[in-house]
Design a protein around this motif. Sequence first.
Motif, PDB file in Angstrom:
ATOM      1  N   GLY A   1      54.089  38.981  59.935  1.00 44.14           N
ATOM      2  CA  GLY A   1      55.041  39.362  58.903  1.00 44.14           C
ATOM      3  C   GLY A   1      56.311  38.551  58.936  1.00 44.14           C
ATOM      4  N   SER A   2      56.410  37.583  59.849  1.00 39.45           N
ATOM      5  CA  SER A   2      57.660  36.827  59.942  1.00 39.45           C
ATOM      6  C   SER A   2      57.625  35.539  59.129  1.00 39.45           C
ATOM      7  CB  SER A   2      57.960  36.488  61.400  1.00 39.45           C
ATOM      8  OG  SER A   2      56.974  35.602  61.906  1.00 39.45           O
ATOM      9  N   THR A   3      56.538  35.275  58.431  1.00 39.04           N
ATOM     10  CA  THR A   3      56.398  34.008  57.716  1.00 39.04           C
ATOM     11  C   THR A   3      56.134  34.251  56.237  1.00 39.04           C
ATOM     12  OG1 THR A   3      55.492  32.960  59.688  1.00 39.04           O
ATOM     13  CG2 THR A   3      55.069  31.865  57.596  1.00 39.04           C
ATOM     14  N   SER A   4      56.813  33.481  55.412  1.00 43.88           N
ATOM     15  CA  SER A   4      56.554  33.464  53.976  1.00 43.88           C
ATOM     16  C   SER A   4      56.298  32.026  53.586  1.00 43.88           C
ATOM     17  CB  SER A   4      57.761  33.986  53.191  1.00 43.88           C
ATOM     18  OG  SER A   4      58.011  35.326  53.512  1.00 43.88           O
ATOM     19  N   VAL A   5      55.396  31.819  52.646  1.00 42.27           N
ATOM     20  CA  VAL A   5      55.068  30.480  52.176  1.00 42.27           C
ATOM     21  C   VAL A   5      55.518  30.370  50.730  1.00 42.27           C
ATOM     22  CG1 VAL A   5      53.213  28.827  51.744  1.00 42.27           C
ATOM     23  CG2 VAL A   5      53.075  30.367  53.727  1.00 42.27           C
ATOM     24  N   CYS A   6      56.372  29.394  50.467  1.00 46.43           N
ATOM     25  CA  CYS A   6      56.848  29.145  49.109  1.00 46.43           C
ATOM     26  C   CYS A   6      56.282  27.815  48.644  1.00 46.43           C
ATOM     27  CB  CYS A   6      58.374  29.090  49.064  1.00 46.43           C
ATOM     28  SG  CYS A   6      59.167  30.641  49.467  1.00 46.43           S
ATOM     29  N   CYS A   7      55.507  27.846  47.590  1.00 47.92           N
ATOM     30  CA  CYS A   7      54.928  26.630  47.020  1.00 47.92           C
ATOM     31  C   CYS A   7      55.809  26.196  45.854  1.00 47.92           C
ATOM     32  CB  CYS A   7      53.513  26.906  46.531  1.00 47.92           C
ATOM     33  SG  CYS A   7      52.430  27.579  47.818  1.00 47.92           S
ATOM     34  N   LEU A   8      56.159  24.922  45.807  1.00 55.63           N
ATOM     35  CA  LEU A   8      57.046  24.455  44.744  1.00 55.63           C
ATOM     36  C   LEU A   8      56.450  24.655  43.363  1.00 55.63           C
ATOM     37  CD1 LEU A   8      58.639  21.146  46.059  1.00 55.63           C
ATOM     38  CD2 LEU A   8      59.663  23.412  45.873  1.00 55.63           C
ATOM     39  N   ASP A   9      55.163  24.399  43.236  1.00 56.83           N
ATOM     40  CA  ASP A   9      54.528  24.495  41.925  1.00 56.83           C
ATOM     41  C   ASP A   9      53.769  25.816  41.821  1.00 56.83           C
ATOM     42  OD1 ASP A   9      55.400  21.829  41.188  1.00 56.83           O
ATOM     43  OD2 ASP A   9      53.905  21.124  42.612  1.00 56.83           O
ATOM     44  N   ALA A  10      52.488  25.773  42.133  1.00 53.83           N
ATOM     45  CA  ALA A  10      51.631  26.962  42.081  1.00 53.83           C
ATOM     46  C   ALA A  10      51.059  27.189  43.473  1.00 53.83           C
ATOM     47  CB  ALA A  10      50.511  26.744  41.074  1.00 53.83           C
ATOM     48  N   THR A  11      50.606  28.404  43.725  1.00 52.26           N
ATOM     49  CA  THR A  11      49.968  28.672  45.009  1.00 52.26           C
ATOM     50  C   THR A  11      48.633  27.939  45.041  1.00 52.26           C
ATOM     51  OG1 THR A  11      48.916  30.671  44.172  1.00 52.26           O
ATOM     52  CG2 THR A  11      51.052  30.928  45.263  1.00 52.26           C
ATOM     53  N   GLY A  12      48.225  27.513  46.206  1.00 56.20           N
ATOM     54  CA  GLY A  12      46.979  26.767  46.344  1.00 56.20           C
ATOM     55  C   GLY A  12      45.787  27.678  46.546  1.00 56.20           C
ATOM     56  N   ALA A  13      44.640  27.061  46.752  1.00 56.86           N
ATOM     57  CA  ALA A  13      43.373  27.775  46.881  1.00 56.86           C
ATOM     58  C   ALA A  13      43.340  28.690  48.102  1.00 56.86           C
ATOM     59  CB  ALA A  13      42.225  26.782  46.940  1.00 56.86           C
ATOM     60  N   LEU A  14      44.087  28.372  49.142  1.00 59.45           N
ATOM     61  CA  LEU A  14      44.061  29.179  50.362  1.00 59.45           C
ATOM     62  C   LEU A  14      44.982  30.402  50.308  1.00 59.45           C
ATOM     63  CD1 LEU A  14      43.965  26.381  53.080  1.00 59.45           C
ATOM     64  CD2 LEU A  14      42.073  27.757  52.219  1.00 59.45           C
ATOM     65  N   ALA A  15      45.790  30.515  49.280  1.00 62.37           N
ATOM     66  CA  ALA A  15      46.742  31.625  49.188  1.00 62.37           C
ATOM     67  C   ALA A  15      46.052  32.979  49.253  1.00 62.37           C
ATOM     68  CB  ALA A  15      47.561  31.521  47.899  1.00 62.37           C
ATOM     69  N   SER A  16      44.873  33.081  48.675  1.00 58.38           N
ATOM     70  CA  SER A  16      44.160  34.362  48.657  1.00 58.38           C
ATOM     71  C   SER A  16      43.669  34.774  50.044  1.00 58.38           C
ATOM     72  CB  SER A  16      42.977  34.292  47.689  1.00 58.38           C
ATOM     73  OG  SER A  16      42.051  33.311  48.126  1.00 58.38           O
ATOM     74  N   GLU A  17      43.642  33.839  50.996  1.00 58.10           N
ATOM     75  CA  GLU A  17      43.189  34.154  52.344  1.00 58.10           C
ATOM     76  C   GLU A  17      44.315  34.660  53.241  1.00 58.10           C
ATOM     77  OE1 GLU A  17      40.555  31.339  54.132  1.00 58.10           O
ATOM     78  OE2 GLU A  17      39.789  30.704  52.175  1.00 58.10           O
ATOM     79  N   LEU A  18      45.536  34.661  52.728  1.00 60.14           N
ATOM     80  CA  LEU A  18      46.687  35.149  53.484  1.00 60.14           C
ATOM     81  C   LEU A  18      47.064  36.549  53.001  1.00 60.14           C
ATOM     82  CD1 LEU A  18      48.737  31.836  53.520  1.00 60.14           C
ATOM     83  CD2 LEU A  18      47.487  32.857  55.430  1.00 60.14           C
ATOM     84  N   PRO A  19      47.800  37.283  53.809  1.00 64.29           N
ATOM     85  CA  PRO A  19      48.188  38.644  53.402  1.00 64.29           C
ATOM     86  C   PRO A  19      48.923  38.660  52.064  1.00 64.29           C
ATOM     87  CG  PRO A  19      48.713  38.259  55.719  1.00 64.29           C
ATOM     88  CD  PRO A  19      48.286  36.937  55.154  1.00 64.29           C
ATOM     89  N   ALA A  20      48.708  39.709  51.314  1.00 62.88           N
ATOM     90  CA  ALA A  20      49.355  39.866  50.005  1.00 62.88           C
ATOM     91  C   ALA A  20      50.875  39.767  50.143  1.00 62.88           C
ATOM     92  CB  ALA A  20      48.967  41.204  49.390  1.00 62.88           C
ATOM     93  N   GLY A  21      51.481  39.041  49.232  1.00 66.43           N
ATOM     94  CA  GLY A  21      52.932  38.906  49.220  1.00 66.43           C
ATOM     95  C   GLY A  21      53.474  37.829  50.146  1.00 66.43           C
TER      96      GLY A  21
END
Length: 181
Positions: A1-21
């Motif tokens: 819960g200590s990490t957030s990923v911010c994508c400049l454009d759109a989220t990539g294909a692997l985003a769905s494999e990470l926890p929601a939010g």
Amino acid sequence: GSTSVCCLDATGALASELPAGMVMAIGAKRSAFPWDREAVKRVRAIAADRGASVLHSHNLAAQQYAVLAALGIGLRVVHTEHGSRPLAKGIIGRLREKVLNRLTDRIVAVSSVVADGFAGCVVIPNGVSAHTPTSVEACGALRRELGLSEDSWVIGYVGRLATVKGVDRLLWAFGPMAAAG
């Protein structure tokens, strides 16, 4: 819960494999000159909302937005450099890179070759090289472990399947060898 990923454009294909939010798209308008101010505000808002103390970037554009978001609010910026910086060509690109590097708290490179262009850079090598056999004996042992003959060709690739990685050229170059058997 200590990490957030911010994508400049759109989220990539692997985003769905990470926890929601955990992964969010900033939707930066990269054509905005000299940068998208609203995207910088969005990065700041996410950092504040998540209680971030460090922004970690992985390419020149991301470094720019991380540095701009961190200015004046006490966030630290760590940048990991993976290779050459094609966007840092020409006088304006080199000036941009120099300013961003001075405003970045720590630069990490994945190899000493990459680090050569960055003063005070820390090298954290890619993990793949740590597993590369370094002697004829080690290569032979690995071949036996994998069930390969001593005279078989072995060509490998570890990385993401992206055009910039040139996997198509690897296959083109070694394809005739596979056909020759």
